[in-house]
Design an enzyme around this catalytic site. Structure first.
Site, short mmCIF file in Angstrom:
data_model
loop_
_atom_site.label_atom_id
_atom_site.label_comp_id
_atom_site.label_asym_id
_atom_site.label_seq_id
_atom_site.Cartn_x
_atom_site.Cartn_y
_atom_site.Cartn_z
N GLU A 126 0.85 -1.19 0.00
CA GLU A 126 0.00 0.00 0.00
C GLU A 126 0.89 1.25 0.00
OE1 GLU A 126 -2.75 0.38 3.26
OE2 GLU A 126 -3.76 2.09 2.34
N GLY A 266 3.06 2.12 10.85
CA GLY A 266 2.82 1.38 12.09
C GLY A 266 2.55 -0.09 11.81
N ALA A 267 1.67 -0.35 10.86
CA ALA A 267 1.30 -1.73 10.54
C ALA A 267 0.46 -1.74 9.28
CB ALA A 267 0.51 -2.35 11.69
N MET A 268 0.30 -2.95 8.71
CA MET A 268 -0.39 -3.06 7.41
C MET A 268 -1.29 -4.29 7.39
SD MET A 268 -0.86 -1.86 4.41
CE MET A 268 -2.03 -2.65 3.32
N GLU A 269 -2.51 -4.08 6.87
CA GLU A 269 -3.59 -5.06 6.97
C GLU A 269 -3.66 -6.08 5.84
OE1 GLU A 269 -3.92 -1.78 6.13
OE2 GLU A 269 -5.58 -1.45 4.74
N HIS A 302 -6.94 -2.42 14.90
CA HIS A 302 -7.13 -1.64 13.67
C HIS A 302 -6.87 -2.50 12.43
CE1 HIS A 302 -6.98 2.08 11.19
NE2 HIS A 302 -6.11 1.37 10.48
N GLU A 303 -5.73 -3.17 12.42
CA GLU A 303 -5.39 -3.96 11.22
C GLU A 303 -6.32 -5.16 11.09
OE1 GLU A 303 -3.69 -2.19 9.47
OE2 GLU A 303 -2.62 -0.97 10.94
N1 BES Z 1 -3.22 0.78 5.79
C1 BES Z 1 -2.46 1.39 6.82
C2 BES Z 1 -0.98 1.25 6.62
C3 BES Z 1 -0.43 2.17 5.57
C4 BES Z 1 -0.37 3.51 5.79
C5 BES Z 1 0.08 1.70 4.40
C6 BES Z 1 0.18 4.34 4.82
C7 BES Z 1 0.60 2.52 3.44
C8 BES Z 1 0.67 3.86 3.66
C9 BES Z 1 -2.79 0.78 8.18
O1 BES Z 1 -4.03 0.20 8.30
C10 BES Z 1 -2.75 1.89 9.15
O2 BES Z 1 -3.60 2.73 9.09
N2 BES Z 1 -1.75 1.92 10.01
C11 BES Z 1 -1.53 3.00 10.94
C12 BES Z 1 -1.80 2.59 12.34
C13 BES Z 1 -3.25 2.62 12.68
C14 BES Z 1 -3.52 2.10 14.05
C15 BES Z 1 -3.87 3.99 12.57
C16 BES Z 1 -0.08 3.38 10.80
O3 BES Z 1 0.65 2.63 10.18
O4 BES Z 1 0.29 4.42 11.30
ZN ZN Z 2 -5.62 1.51 8.53
#
Ligand code: BES
Ligand code: ZN
Length: 869
Positions: A126, A266-269, A302-303
């Protein structure tokens, strides 16, 4: 989705469905960190409504080794590849495209596509990273079913993970092996993932509400599995919660999570294979703080929750980003609120909104929750998309109520399962379920800027009539000079002289029910007839609408309400308002300070109030929140006023602070139960206030020496370092040595060092960069040192001589060549530069201008241009 127009922007209005569909995709990886080969077999079929469109696929920095159509190698004149797009000429009907490409994970410092983190091989796709892995229609509305074959050296990569369900493994001889995965759910490429390496796991198994047996695994590098148990529990809680609260079940036989030390976000779903920054997985009481545990639980949730809001129902295009992110933040916030304290979660969210989203919405980078154009989508993972997007969903929830909201969600999921949806799809499901017209509500998505509500009162002594006049206004933002009125749910309460809530509903020119008025026009009136005396009004309980609300209370009125209000969030907020008045509202500053001191003294000696709530009341609004409320920011004056107020209140409150600090010692001693965490929160708040009064910082030194948890040890170390106690250097050394092998704990002391409130901290930051601790390719380390400095050290970043700005700008240029997303986020620290008082505005402008021509990435260039325009 579509290509940029001549202006360099991709426009929402230009959306066209894909001309070619990809019902199935088969990938085979020959994994090797230096050079990985990727074979892709794509089944392609033209949209029957648009025959004859050329076949074009995305591909970035790919070395094309072979290409064949329907089994026949293509001669060079049948295709061309310019480093961005692959065009295959003369195809008009269903076909199968085979490509073989080579990519280079070991030198991929952008951490997008396939890359190395330590000895692991991982992906991050992503938003547009998949095109760095193979040729594909890299847009979220192309959703094949996938089959993924991984081949690698067995000794170096014993574990081979991908999306979906495992369907088999085999030995390939010569030390190599193979694993095959199948993902039966239509899934866009941004959710593609693989992970390979010598990982170990913690595991459990459960049965879903639908009767599916699911294996849950958390994978980490061997030394780290002992710290994965808490995250595994969080996965179980998330899965069960989504069943209970939203009726949503997990839909594969296995749910894998991988922890990686090198991860930009932070993390990826990714479908069935979430990949996490290790900081949101690894935890035990000796290395993680209570705040870390709570953050881990909410990021895991969240993920996990994305599996429905994002994966099963995905996005038509990236303009719809908040449809998955805002909605999933809303869902993870509800999860945390249901499991822990709703009021404390609300306080946490509103603090973040005020300190980070409001400034974004008022600054150079302001944009609507659904932007209508972008140059670089990675710059739109913002506080507005996430936090304001979640607030807007909360507004909808407030308007229609829990039952209709749940019915609307059920309908949204049912109608859009397996599809790529839009905000219109979301709103029409909710409109149908609630029977409401949501067309005005939809303006929340298209208008940027924080709405302001001004409320004035009138009381007629003879008739006893009491009138509230409510006016709304949204300020202009870049590209949006004029705003239309929004649909705003305004909660209110009236208290009589005895402190009782008045339950008579008002007459109004708009819908009012149960203490909730629906504001739809610029001005509305609420009128109560024949009240015996002037009541005291209170508004926006639970912060039901993300607005700035102005009502001219006197100081005694705010102080009285802070005791009377039933709503805990508002009690906290009224104290924040008193503190803001003490800091910014010159005429009443003295009275506000006195009232705040009295209120805090009472709270500190009230053993019946949750200590964590008291700790929140003791934490005054931060620099960013206060700065946002000012038309022009004089940094030194603002910081100095805030420090003076803290010093003064500390002296006044010394006795109750000490008493409470001691009284809570036993409860605070360990364990992750709510009582122990609350006790530690309040003790640490007290400790910070008390340390102001003691140059020797004896209490902090004692807590540091005796601490049984990281929560206590780190809070004590912060006090020692930030108040420059005599014991600070020795404590830092001891802490550093004890955790030298742990990058996550190392990030903690580095962040403390970078946030010491002193202009001289810049030199400490620069000195650290000359040591082996500095790892510019590791996003966590960059954030710990530079992110903390630029975002959480006003005195350092905003040095009067501009050296802070020049330093950060210089680092942005250096990091842009390593990891453009990490670099671009650092630039965000300049978003409010136009409101910084002289000489800073000019110094910031010069620092930004010096970057022109120095940034190679689209991320950096887009942000710089928007900051300077
Ligand atoms: N889908 C995002 C990760 C992401 C963010 C991928 C930007 C590519 C670009 C994931 O679900 C997400 O939102 N992660 C957050 C943490 C969440 C608890 C708000 C993050 O990575 O900060
Ligand atoms: Zn997210």
């Amino acid at each position: 989705m579509s290509l940029p127009r001549g202006d360099g922007f991709v426009h929402l209005a230009d959306y066209r469905p894909p001309a070619w569909r990809i019902p199935s995709a088969e990938l085979q990886f020959e994994l090797d960190p230096e050079a990985t080969e990727v074979l892709a077999r794509l089944v392609l079929s033209p949209d029957p409504a648009r025959p004859g469109e050329p076949l074009e696929l995305d591909g970035e920095e790919l070395e094309l080794l072979a290409i064949a159509l329907d089994g026949q190698p293509l001669p060079p004149e049948r295709y061309d590849y310019d480093g961005q797009r692959l065009r295959v000429h003369g195809v008009a009907a269903n076909c199968v495209l085979d490509t073989r490409v080579r990519i280079h994970p070991a030198t991929n410092t952008r951490l997008e596509g396939l890359y190395c983190s330590g000895r692991l091989l991982l992906t991050q796709c992503e938003a547009q990273g998949f095109r760095r892995i193979t040729f594909f229609a890299d847009r979220p509305d192309v959703m094949p079913r996938w089959r993924i074959v991984l081949r690698a050296d067995r000794a170096a990569y014993p574990v081979l993970l991908a999306n979906g369900n495992p369907v088999g493994t085999r030995d390939l001889g010569e030390g190599r092996h193979e694993a095959t995965w199948e993902n039966p759910h239509p899934t866009p490429a941004y959710l593609f993932a693989i992970a390979a390496g010598a990982m170990e796991r913690v595991t459990s198994s459960l049965e879903t509400m639908e009767g599916r047996r699911v294996e849950l695994n958390i994978w980490a590098e061997p030394g780290d599995v002992a710290r994965c148990a808490y995250a595994l529990g969080a996965v179980e809680r998330s899965l069960r919660w989504d069943e209970r609260r939203f009726g949503r079940c997990y839909d594969l036989d296995v749910f894998n999570v991988v922890a990686a030390q090198d991860f930009t976000m932070g993390a990826m779903e990714n479908k069935g294979l979430n990949i996490f920054n290790a900081r949101y997985i690894l935890a035990d009481e000796a290395t993680a703080t209570d705040a870390d545990f709570l953050a881990i639980e909410s990021v895991v949730a969240h993920e996990y929750l994305h599996n429905w809001s994002g994966n099963r129902v995905t996005l038509r295009d990236w303009f719809q980003l908040s449809l998955k992110e805002g909605l999933t933040v809303f869902r993870d916030t509800e999860f945390s609120s249901d499991l822990h304290s709703r009021a404390l979660k609300r306080i946490e969210v509103v603090r973040l909104l005020r300190s980070r989203q409001f400034p974004e919405d008022a600054g150079a980078l302001a944009h609507p929750v659904r932007p209508d154009r972008y140059r670089e989508i990675s710059n739109f993972y913002t506080m507005t998309i996430y936090e304001k997007g979640a607030e807007v969903i909360r507004v909808l929830h407030t308007l229609v109520g829990e039952a209709a909201f749940r019915a609307g969600m059920d309908r949204y999921f049912a109608d859009n399962d397996g599809r790529a949806a839009t905000l219109e799809d979301f709103l029409s499901a909710h409109a149908a379920a609630s029977g409401r017209d949501l067309s005005q509500f939809a303006r929340w998505y298209s208008q940027a800027g924080t709405p302001e509500l001004r409320i004035s009162e009138a009381f007629d002594e003879t008739s006893g009539d009491y009138t509230l006049t409510v006016t709304q206004n949204t300020p202009p933002t870049p590209g949006q000079p004029e705003k239309q009125p929004l649909l705003i749910p305004l909660r209110f309460a009236l208290y009589d002289e005895a402190g009782q809530a008045i339950t008579t509903p008002p007459e109004s020119d708009t819908t009012v029910r149960d203490g909730l008025a629906e504001l739809t026009r610029e001005t509305h009136v609420l009128r109560w007839r024949g009240l015996g005396a002037r009541p005291l009004p209170a508004f926006n309980q639970g912060y039901a609408a993300p607005v700035k609300l102005h009502f001219e209370y006197t100081v005694p009125q705010r102080a009285r309400l802070a005791r009377l209000e039933r709503d805990a969030f508002n009690r906290w907020d009224l104290l924040q308002q008193l503190a803001t008045e003490a800091l910014l509202g010159t005429p009443h500053a003295e009275a506000a300070t006195a009232a705040l001191g009295d209120a805090l003294a009472d709270l500190l000696s009230d053993a019946s109030t949750d200590p964590a709530f008291v700790a929140e009341c003791l934490a005054l609004p931060d620099f960013d929140t206060l700065a946002e409320a000012l038309p022009e920011v004089d940094v030194d004056a603002l910081v100095a006023r805030r420090e003076d107020l803290l010093d003064r209140l500390a002296e006044e409150l010394v006795e109750p602070l000490q008493a409470r600090y001691e009284a809570l010692a036993a409860v605070a001693r360990g364990g992750l139960d709510g009582a122990a965490m609350s006790a530690r929160a309040l003790r640490n708040a007290c400790l910070a206030w008390l340390t102001r009064l003691d140059p020797e910082a004896r209490l902090s030194q004692a807590q540091f020496d005796a601490a049984g948890t990281m929560t206590e040890r780190l809070a004590a170390l912060r006090c020692l370092l930030h108040f420059q106690a005599p014991g600070a250097p020795a404590a830092l050394q001891a802490f550093r040595d004890a955790h030298a092998q742990d990058p996550l704990v190392t990030d903690k002391w580095i962040a403390l060092l970078a946030t010491r409130p002193d202009p001289e901290t810049l030199a400490d930051v620069q000195a650290l960069m000359a040591t082996p601790w500095w790892k510019p390719a590791n996003p966590n380390r960059v954030r710990a040192l530079l992110g903390s400095f630029a975002r959480s050290n006003p005195l350092g970043f905003h040095r009067r001589d501009g050296a802070g700005y020049r330093f950060v700008a210089g680092q942005v240029a250096a990091l842009d060549a390593i990891n453009p997303q990490v670099a671009a986020r650092l630039l965000g620290g300049f978003e409010s530069w136009r409101r910084w008082a002289a000489p800073r505005r000019e110094l910031a402008r010069e620092a930004l201008a010096s970057l022109q021509g120095k940034l190679a990435s689209p991320d950096g260039r887009d942000l710089l241009q928007r900051l300077l325009d």
